[in-house]
Design a protein around this motif. Structure first.
Motif, mmCIF file in Angstrom:
data_model
loop_
_atom_site.group_PDB
_atom_site.id
_atom_site.type_symbol
_atom_site.label_atom_id
_atom_site.label_comp_id
_atom_site.label_asym_id
_atom_site.label_seq_id
_atom_site.Cartn_x
_atom_site.Cartn_y
_atom_site.Cartn_z
ATOM 1 N N ILE A 95 -5.342 0.889 8.897
ATOM 2 C CA ILE A 95 -4.584 -0.253 9.153
ATOM 3 C C ILE A 95 -5.507 -1.495 9.675
ATOM 4 C CG2 ILE A 95 -2.682 -1.683 10.237
ATOM 5 C CD1 ILE A 95 -1.158 0.902 10.054
ATOM 6 N N ASN A 98 -3.578 -7.254 8.485
ATOM 7 C CA ASN A 98 -2.232 -7.121 7.699
ATOM 8 C C ASN A 98 -2.579 -6.434 6.413
ATOM 9 O OD1 ASN A 98 -4.228 -8.845 6.354
ATOM 10 N ND2 ASN A 98 -2.688 -10.552 6.177
ATOM 11 N N ASP A 122 9.638 -4.854 5.058
ATOM 12 C CA ASP A 122 8.188 -4.555 5.789
ATOM 13 C C ASP A 122 7.247 -3.606 4.853
ATOM 14 O OD1 ASP A 122 6.323 -2.993 7.357
ATOM 15 O OD2 ASP A 122 7.518 -3.723 9.193
ATOM 16 N N VAL A 123 6.218 -4.240 4.647
ATOM 17 C CA VAL A 123 5.324 -3.455 3.834
ATOM 18 C C VAL A 123 5.112 -1.881 3.916
ATOM 19 C CG1 VAL A 123 3.043 -3.820 4.706
ATOM 20 C CG2 VAL A 123 3.302 -3.653 2.207
ATOM 21 N N ARG A 124 5.169 -1.453 5.284
ATOM 22 C CA ARG A 124 4.892 0.079 5.491
ATOM 23 C C ARG A 124 6.182 0.814 5.031
ATOM 24 N NH1 ARG A 124 5.453 -0.244 11.858
ATOM 25 N NH2 ARG A 124 6.909 -1.897 11.420
ATOM 26 N N ASP A 144 0.422 -6.736 4.156
ATOM 27 C CA ASP A 144 1.821 -7.027 4.947
ATOM 28 C C ASP A 144 1.917 -8.584 5.136
ATOM 29 O OD1 ASP A 144 3.518 -7.135 7.003
ATOM 30 O OD2 ASP A 144 2.121 -6.609 8.752
ATOM 31 N N ASN A 148 7.307 -10.986 6.340
ATOM 32 C CA ASN A 148 7.567 -10.080 5.220
ATOM 33 C C ASN A 148 8.245 -11.089 4.018
ATOM 34 O OD1 ASN A 148 7.602 -7.724 6.731
ATOM 35 N ND2 ASN A 148 9.238 -8.562 7.962
#
Length: 290
Positions: A95, A98, A122-124, A144, A148
Motif C-alpha cells: 500500500i 491511495n 472502501d476499495v480494500r 482508494d 470513497n
C-alpha cells in the motif's frame, strides 16, 4: 381706455402666474408619487431577488451537507477482505498512499489492471478479487478514492501508470459508479488504455464505441441495484464486439467483501463462486488483448 387694456393684460398675466403657482405643487406631488412607485418597485424587486438568492444558497448548502452526510456512511471491508491484503506465496500486496498494489511473484508482469471501486465502498473490500486476478501474472492496482467516491478521483489512474512505467499494456475497470468513472478516464486518456472492464456498470456516452475500445461487461442476474433497462440500452453505446458476461445467481454486492449494498437482492450463489467467475472472465479478457 388705455388703462383698462393695461389692467386687463395685467389681470390676465396675474391669473396665469397664479394658476402656474397653484399647479406647481400638484405637479411636484405627481412626480414624487411616480418616483416613489418606481423606487418601491425596485426595492421590492431587490428584496425578492435577495430572497430567491438566499433560498438557493440555503438549498445548495443543505444539499452539500446532505451529500457529505450520505458519503460519511460507507461500506467497510470485511475481515476476509482484510486478510486478502496480506501477501502470500503468489502475490505481494503493498500500500502506497491511495494505491493498493497486487504484484505477482516469480514473474515480471507486462500487463496491468487498474480498478476503481463502487460509490461509498472502501476499495480494500475488493482485495480478494484483485488478488485473484494478479495471481495469474498481472499487475493489479486498486485505487482508494477520496471519500470513497470515484468522481473525486477520476484521474488517479495517471498516478498508477506513472508509478508502474514498465507495464506495457493497461486495462482499466471498475464496479458500478467506478466503472462509469473508468470510462470517463478513457475519454481523455485514450492512448494510455487498451481495454475496459465494466462490472455492474455501463458508459454514459458512445465514446468507447467510436474509438473501437475492447470492452468486457460483467453483471449478476440477481443484481438489485443496477438499472437493467439502462444496462440493455447501453449496448447501443458499446462496440459491437463487446464481451458480455452475465453471472447467473450473482448480485451487486458479492463482487467485493463489504456486506450487502442497499436495495440489493439476495444472491443465489456464494461470494467465492461469484468472485471466481468474475476474476476468470477478467483474466481471459486481459489475456486476449494484443
Amino acid at each position: 381706455m388705455k388703462n383698462d387694456k393695461v389692467k386687463s393684460k395685467k389681470r390676465k398675466y396675474d391669473t396665469f402666474s397664479i394658476t402656474m403657482e397653484l399647479e406647481k405643487p400638484l405637479l411636484y406631488n405627481e412626480e414624487e408619487k411616480e418616483i416613489s412607485k418606481v423606487q418601491k418597485k425596485k426595492q421590492k424587486k431587490k428584496i425578492r431577488s435577495k430572497k430567491i438568492i438566499k433560498a438557493i444558497l440555503v438549498l445548495l448548502l443543505v444539499s452539500i451537507i446532505g451529500f457529505f452526510i450520505w458519503l460519511s456512511s460507507y461500506y467497510a471491508p470485511t475481515k476476509e477482505a482484510e486478510l486478502s491484503l496480506i501477501s502470500d506465496n503468489n502475490v505481494e500486496v503493498s500500500i502506497d498512499g491511495n494505491l493498493i498494489a497486487f504484484t505477482p511473484k516469480n514473474i515480471t508482469a507486462t500487463k496491468g489492471f487498474i480498478f476503481y471501486p463502487a460509490a461509498k465502498v472502501d476499495v480494500r473490500a475488493y482485495a480478494k478479487l484483485c488478488k485473484m486476478i494478479s495471481s495469474y501474472g498481472y499487475q493489479v492496482v486498486a485505487v482508494d478514492m477520496p471519500l470513497n467516491f470515484a468522481p473525486f478521483g477520476k484521474n488517479k489512474a495517471n498516478d498508477v501508470i506513472q508509478k508502474y512505467g514498465h507495464i506495457e499494456s493497461w486495462v482499466i475497470g471498475g464496479d458500478s459508479l467506478g466503472g462509469l468513472m473508468a470510462t470517463r478516464y478513457v475519454n481523455s486518456n485514450l492512448e494510455k488504455i487498451d481495454g475496459v472492464v465494466l462490472i455492474s456498470s455501463y458508459p454514459a456516452d458512445s465514446y468507447l464505441k467510436e474509438i473501437g475500445m475492447d470492452v468486457l461487461s460483467i453483471w449478476g442476474s440477481k443484481d438489485g441495484v443496477i438499472d437493467f433497462q439502462a444496462l440493455i440500452d447501453a449496448k447501443e453505446k458499446l462496440p459491437s464486439d463487446t464481451t458480455y458476461i452475465e453471472i447467473e445467481g450473482a448480485n451487486h454486492s458479492q463482487f467485493a467483501d463489504y456486506g450487502t449494498y442497499k436495495k440489493d437482492e439476495t444472491a443465489l450463489i456464494s461470494e467465492e463462486e461469484q468472485q471466481n467467475k468474475a476474476a476468470s472472465s477478467i483474466v481471459n479478457f486481459i489475456q486476449e488483448l494484443e
